[in-house]
Motif scaffolding. Structure first.
Motif, PDB file in Angstrom:
ATOM      1  N   ALA A  49      -4.932   7.890  -5.272  1.00 24.45           N
ATOM      2  CA  ALA A  49      -3.136   7.401  -5.067  1.00 24.45           C
ATOM      3  C   ALA A  49      -3.037   8.546  -3.824  1.00 24.45           C
ATOM      4  O   ALA A  49      -3.518   9.344  -3.308  1.00 24.45           O
ATOM      5  CB  ALA A  49      -2.256   7.506  -5.505  1.00 24.45           C
ATOM      6  N   THR A  50      -2.413   8.310  -2.522  1.00 28.35           N
ATOM      7  CA  THR A  50      -2.085   8.947  -0.775  1.00 28.35           C
ATOM      8  C   THR A  50      -0.427   8.301  -0.344  1.00 28.35           C
ATOM      9  O   THR A  50      -0.616   7.178  -0.580  1.00 28.35           O
ATOM     10  CB  THR A  50      -3.086   8.970  -0.455  1.00 28.35           C
ATOM     11  N   ARG A  51       0.310   9.654   0.059  1.00 29.76           N
ATOM     12  CA  ARG A  51       1.119   9.364   0.112  1.00 29.76           C
ATOM     13  C   ARG A  51       0.799  10.008   2.207  1.00 29.76           C
ATOM     14  O   ARG A  51       1.670   9.614   2.671  1.00 29.76           O
ATOM     15  CB  ARG A  51       2.876   9.779  -0.174  1.00 29.76           C
TER      16      ARG A  51
ATOM     17  N   GLU B 191     -15.681  -0.571  -7.063  1.00 25.63           N
ATOM     18  CA  GLU B 191     -15.235  -0.858  -6.536  1.00 25.63           C
ATOM     19  C   GLU B 191     -14.046   0.712  -6.085  1.00 25.63           C
ATOM     20  O   GLU B 191     -13.510   0.958  -6.857  1.00 25.63           O
ATOM     21  CB  GLU B 191     -13.483  -2.027  -7.340  1.00 25.63           C
ATOM     22  N   LEU B 192     -13.944   0.950  -4.806  1.00 23.80           N
ATOM     23  CA  LEU B 192     -13.339   1.745  -4.631  1.00 23.80           C
ATOM     24  C   LEU B 192     -11.940   1.427  -4.107  1.00 23.80           C
ATOM     25  O   LEU B 192     -12.363   0.859  -2.645  1.00 23.80           O
ATOM     26  CB  LEU B 192     -14.070   3.007  -3.130  1.00 23.80           C
ATOM     27  N   SER B 193     -10.705   1.725  -3.990  1.00 26.20           N
ATOM     28  CA  SER B 193      -9.392   1.172  -3.553  1.00 26.20           C
ATOM     29  C   SER B 193      -8.712   2.744  -3.578  1.00 26.20           C
ATOM     30  O   SER B 193      -8.576   4.246  -4.020  1.00 26.20           O
ATOM     31  CB  SER B 193      -8.580   0.186  -3.970  1.00 26.20           C
ATOM     32  N   LEU B 194      -7.599   2.342  -2.093  1.00 25.87           N
ATOM     33  CA  LEU B 194      -7.104   3.423  -2.207  1.00 25.87           C
ATOM     34  C   LEU B 194      -5.082   2.753  -2.041  1.00 25.87           C
ATOM     35  O   LEU B 194      -4.905   1.853  -2.146  1.00 25.87           O
ATOM     36  CB  LEU B 194      -6.411   3.834  -0.525  1.00 25.87           C
ATOM     37  N   GLN B 195      -4.655   3.832  -3.299  1.00 24.07           N
ATOM     38  CA  GLN B 195      -3.352   2.990  -3.194  1.00 24.07           C
ATOM     39  C   GLN B 195      -2.410   4.057  -2.791  1.00 24.07           C
ATOM     40  O   GLN B 195      -1.451   4.895  -2.839  1.00 24.07           O
ATOM     41  CB  GLN B 195      -2.920   2.891  -5.083  1.00 24.07           C
TER      42      GLN B 195
ATOM     43  N   LYS C 275      -3.249   2.766  12.769  1.00 27.44           N
ATOM     44  CA  LYS C 275      -4.334   3.669  13.199  1.00 27.44           C
ATOM     45  C   LYS C 275      -4.906   3.804  12.293  1.00 27.44           C
ATOM     46  O   LYS C 275      -6.752   2.439  12.299  1.00 27.44           O
ATOM     47  CB  LYS C 275      -4.233   3.949  14.323  1.00 27.44           C
ATOM     48  N   ALA C 276      -4.568   4.745  11.264  1.00 32.39           N
ATOM     49  CA  ALA C 276      -5.384   4.597  10.224  1.00 32.39           C
ATOM     50  C   ALA C 276      -5.214   3.788   9.073  1.00 32.39           C
ATOM     51  O   ALA C 276      -6.690   3.684   8.447  1.00 32.39           O
ATOM     52  CB  ALA C 276      -3.976   5.621  10.095  1.00 32.39           C
ATOM     53  N   ILE C 277      -4.368   2.889   8.956  1.00 29.31           N
ATOM     54  CA  ILE C 277      -5.199   1.926   8.287  1.00 29.31           C
ATOM     55  C   ILE C 277      -5.976   1.196   8.944  1.00 29.31           C
ATOM     56  O   ILE C 277      -6.678   1.109   7.677  1.00 29.31           O
ATOM     57  CB  ILE C 277      -3.552   0.967   8.101  1.00 29.31           C
ATOM     58  N   SER C 278      -6.008   1.216   9.591  1.00 28.68           N
ATOM     59  CA  SER C 278      -6.759  -0.417   9.775  1.00 28.68           C
ATOM     60  C   SER C 278      -8.376   0.654  10.050  1.00 28.68           C
ATOM     61  O   SER C 278      -9.217  -0.067   9.893  1.00 28.68           O
ATOM     62  CB  SER C 278      -7.176  -0.735  11.089  1.00 28.68           C
ATOM     63  N   ASN C 279      -8.412   1.713  10.488  1.00 26.90           N
ATOM     64  CA  ASN C 279      -9.331   2.861   9.994  1.00 26.90           C
ATOM     65  C   ASN C 279     -10.589   2.861   8.586  1.00 26.90           C
ATOM     66  O   ASN C 279     -11.147   2.452   8.482  1.00 26.90           O
ATOM     67  CB  ASN C 279      -9.453   3.883  10.518  1.00 26.90           C
ATOM     68  N   LEU C 280      -9.092   2.496   8.022  1.00 29.45           N
ATOM     69  CA  LEU C 280      -9.755   2.332   6.119  1.00 29.45           C
ATOM     70  C   LEU C 280     -10.240   1.023   5.845  1.00 29.45           C
ATOM     71  O   LEU C 280     -10.864   1.125   5.380  1.00 29.45           O
ATOM     72  CB  LEU C 280      -8.789   3.137   5.566  1.00 29.45           C
ATOM     73  N   ILE C 281      -9.713  -0.054   6.585  1.00 35.04           N
ATOM     74  CA  ILE C 281      -9.519  -1.386   6.406  1.00 35.04           C
ATOM     75  C   ILE C 281     -11.216  -1.787   6.924  1.00 35.04           C
ATOM     76  O   ILE C 281     -11.840  -2.375   6.155  1.00 35.04           O
ATOM     77  CB  ILE C 281      -8.489  -2.055   6.667  1.00 35.04           C
TER      78      ILE C 281
ATOM     79  N   MET D  43     -13.683   0.366   7.580  1.00 29.85           N
ATOM     80  CA  MET D  43     -14.638   1.011   6.687  1.00 29.85           C
ATOM     81  C   MET D  43     -15.176   0.736   5.202  1.00 29.85           C
ATOM     82  O   MET D  43     -15.698   0.421   4.218  1.00 29.85           O
ATOM     83  CB  MET D  43     -13.992   2.177   6.195  1.00 29.85           C
ATOM     84  N   GLY D  44     -13.602  -0.276   4.994  1.00 30.04           N
ATOM     85  CA  GLY D  44     -14.088  -2.336   3.864  1.00 30.04           C
ATOM     86  C   GLY D  44     -13.467  -1.065   2.392  1.00 30.04           C
ATOM     87  O   GLY D  44     -13.522  -1.682   1.559  1.00 30.04           O
ATOM     88  N   LEU D  45     -12.719  -0.233   2.954  1.00 31.45           N
ATOM     89  CA  LEU D  45     -12.036   0.067   1.740  1.00 31.45           C
ATOM     90  C   LEU D  45     -11.078  -0.634   1.024  1.00 31.45           C
ATOM     91  O   LEU D  45     -10.123  -1.162   2.183  1.00 31.45           O
ATOM     92  CB  LEU D  45     -11.417   1.265   1.981  1.00 31.45           C
ATOM     93  N   ILE D  46     -10.425  -1.144  -0.270  1.00 31.55           N
ATOM     94  CA  ILE D  46      -9.567  -1.810  -0.464  1.00 31.55           C
ATOM     95  C   ILE D  46      -8.133  -1.773  -0.267  1.00 31.55           C
ATOM     96  O   ILE D  46      -7.758   0.215  -1.093  1.00 31.55           O
ATOM     97  CB  ILE D  46     -10.003  -2.499  -1.560  1.00 31.55           C
ATOM     98  N   MET D  47      -7.413  -1.603   0.423  1.00 34.96           N
ATOM     99  CA  MET D  47      -5.934  -1.315   0.038  1.00 34.96           C
ATOM    100  C   MET D  47      -4.469  -1.701  -0.527  1.00 34.96           C
ATOM    101  O   MET D  47      -4.290  -2.653  -0.443  1.00 34.96           O
ATOM    102  CB  MET D  47      -5.323  -0.546   1.487  1.00 34.96           C
ATOM    103  N   ARG D  48      -3.969  -0.961  -1.717  1.00 33.67           N
ATOM    104  CA  ARG D  48      -3.063  -1.866  -2.245  1.00 33.67           C
ATOM    105  C   ARG D  48      -1.683  -1.019  -2.230  1.00 33.67           C
ATOM    106  O   ARG D  48      -1.338   0.562  -2.058  1.00 33.67           O
ATOM    107  CB  ARG D  48      -3.350  -2.059  -3.110  1.00 33.67           C
ATOM    108  N   ASN D  49      -0.346  -1.295  -2.198  1.00 34.04           N
ATOM    109  CA  ASN D  49       0.872  -0.198  -1.980  1.00 34.04           C
ATOM    110  C   ASN D  49       1.664  -0.423  -2.908  1.00 34.04           C
ATOM    111  O   ASN D  49       2.378  -2.098  -3.216  1.00 34.04           O
ATOM    112  CB  ASN D  49       1.619  -0.923  -0.394  1.00 34.04           C
ATOM    113  N   GLN D  50       2.166   0.624  -3.852  1.00 38.57           N
ATOM    114  CA  GLN D  50       3.554   0.294  -4.642  1.00 38.57           C
ATOM    115  C   GLN D  50       4.385   0.899  -3.348  1.00 38.57           C
ATOM    116  O   GLN D  50       4.416   2.001  -2.873  1.00 38.57           O
ATOM    117  CB  GLN D  50       2.907   1.270  -6.038  1.00 38.57           C
TER     118      GLN D  50
END
Ligand SMILES: *Cc1c(COP(=O)(O)O)cnc(C)c1O
Ligand code: SF4
Length: 377
Positions: A194-196, A228-232, A247-253, A255-262
């Protein structure tokens, strides 16, 4: 070199506001606002520069993080200190087990900023004028040992959420040790971080940074173990996402990280259909799954942020069908007193006059019904 300093003192904040020619009355309102907050002052230059200082009254970022003293409202009489009753599900210090298959671990109590509407304001951040927090007293390595032991003894748990606090504020060695140790637990098949930080310190995710390198390595090591490793992440408004954050988000995508938003539904910040749609569209473009929109919890000194259940349901009705189902966020209320998350529409009965909504819980036998109270008019 990018410098993105955090401001943690009112002098520093006043200097910044002065540099943006913010009128003195507003400066006073903001600094006085912090004296009423359950959260300490901490904000980055990056996010301050996203604010439209010519529209200081309405700007959705200003309204989230620099609250005017005059915006505060009296707490609801039914409000509790630890609104979700998390003390009752703490199986070991900083380890919460509410749902049968998920465990949540507090990596720290530190965030890149402190949101006044945070559910965990009872423990996250340092003490403020009005609030003394629950602290973590055991060392990190003891807490990590307890976590691993607990997960190995409770094999029905398949999902671990590493939160707090915030992984982007964690020491890299600490985060690395959690990720490495968790790979030794066969029964865990997914880990969510989880990150802000993407709103506040997107530069932490630059290619080549310590955090970037650790995440990139971990995506591969998790894949090898078929986990599975993901970033919330947590964006509440489209304006939180500028080019640096994209840019930061596309770096993470990449690399294959799954991303979900709350998101949290916040009164007059994102509590209208158009604003919710704009954020969903942005998230979809960036390949982040819009996962949850939360009804705001009943937390201390944050009453001005809350919307009614009816407002949440109305927005949910407005957007349903506009996006593919898997890209339509669930609208949930995390039931006060520990009933867990529940579809906002699924109440058993309501007294709309009094603003009371009663829900059943599938995961807690503590009470036959759990009640959410609308903010008082
Ligand atoms: C929200 C939450 C989770 C995860 O819930 P999901 O619905 O699976 O995203 C797990 N544990 C606790 C204590 C939570 O508050
Ligand atoms: S970043 Fe998350 S955990 Fe930290 S204060 Fe904000 S809502 Fe709470």
């Amino acid at each position: 070199m990018i410098t993105n300093e955090s401001i943690t003192k009112s002098d520093g904040l006043l200097n910044f506001l002065e540099s943006k020619s913010v009128p003195g009355g507003f400066q006073q309102e903001i600094v006085a606002g912090f004296s009423l907050s359950s959260m300490p002052l901490k904000i980055t230059n990056h996010v301050l520069n996203l604010i439209d200082w010519n529209d200081i009254i309405n700007d959705p970022i200003r309204k989230q993080f620099l609250i005017f003293k005059s915006e505060y409202k009296k707490d609801h009489p039914m409000l509790k200190f630890d609104s979700l009753g998390e003390k009752h599900i703490e199986v070991s210090e900083g380890i919460l087990h509410r749902y049968p298959k998920s465990v949540l671990f507090f990596i720290n109590r530190v965030c890149p900023t402190y949101c006044g509407f945070c559910t965990r304001s009872y423990t996250v951040g340092t003490d403020t004028d009005i609030l003394e927090k629950h602290k973590l007293s055991n060392s990190f390595s003891n807490r990590l040992n307890s976590l691993i032991k607990y997960l190995k003894n409770n094999k029905t748990v398949m999902d671990l959420i590493i939160s707090g606090g915030d992984v982007s504020s964690a020491n890299i060695g600490v985060l690395k040790s959690v990720l490495e140790r968790i790979l030794t637990v066969d029964s865990i098949s997914s880990v969510r971080l989880a990150t802000r930080g993407l709103t506040f310190s997107p530069e932490k995710f630059n290619i080549g940074s310590d955090l970037y390198n650790l995440l990139a390595e971990s995506v591969l090591s998790f894949k090898r173990e078929r986990k599975e490793l993901s970033l919330q992440c947590h964006f509440n408004h489209r304006n939180e996402i500028n080019e640096t954050t994209e840019k930061a988000i596309s770096n993470l995508i990449d690399m294959g990280l799954i991303m979900r938003n709350q998101s949290v539904l916040l009164k007059n910040i994102n509590s209208d259909t158009k604003t919710v749609i704009e954020l969903i569209e942005k998230l979809i473009t960036l390949k982040i799954q819009p996962y949850y929109v939360y009804q705001m919890d009943m937390v201390k000194n944050a009453e001005h942020f809350r919307t009614t259940i009816e407002e949440g349901i109305s927005i949910y009705n407005d957007i349903t069908g506009l996006f593919p189902g898997y890209l339509t966020p669930k609208f949930v209320v995390d039931l006060p007193n520990g009933g867990g998350k529940k579809n906002i529409c699924a109440y058993e009965w309501a007294d709309k006059e009094k603003g009371i909504f009663a829900y059943k819980s599938a995961i807690s036998q503590k009470a036959p019904l759990f009640y959410y109270y609308n903010p008082q008019p």
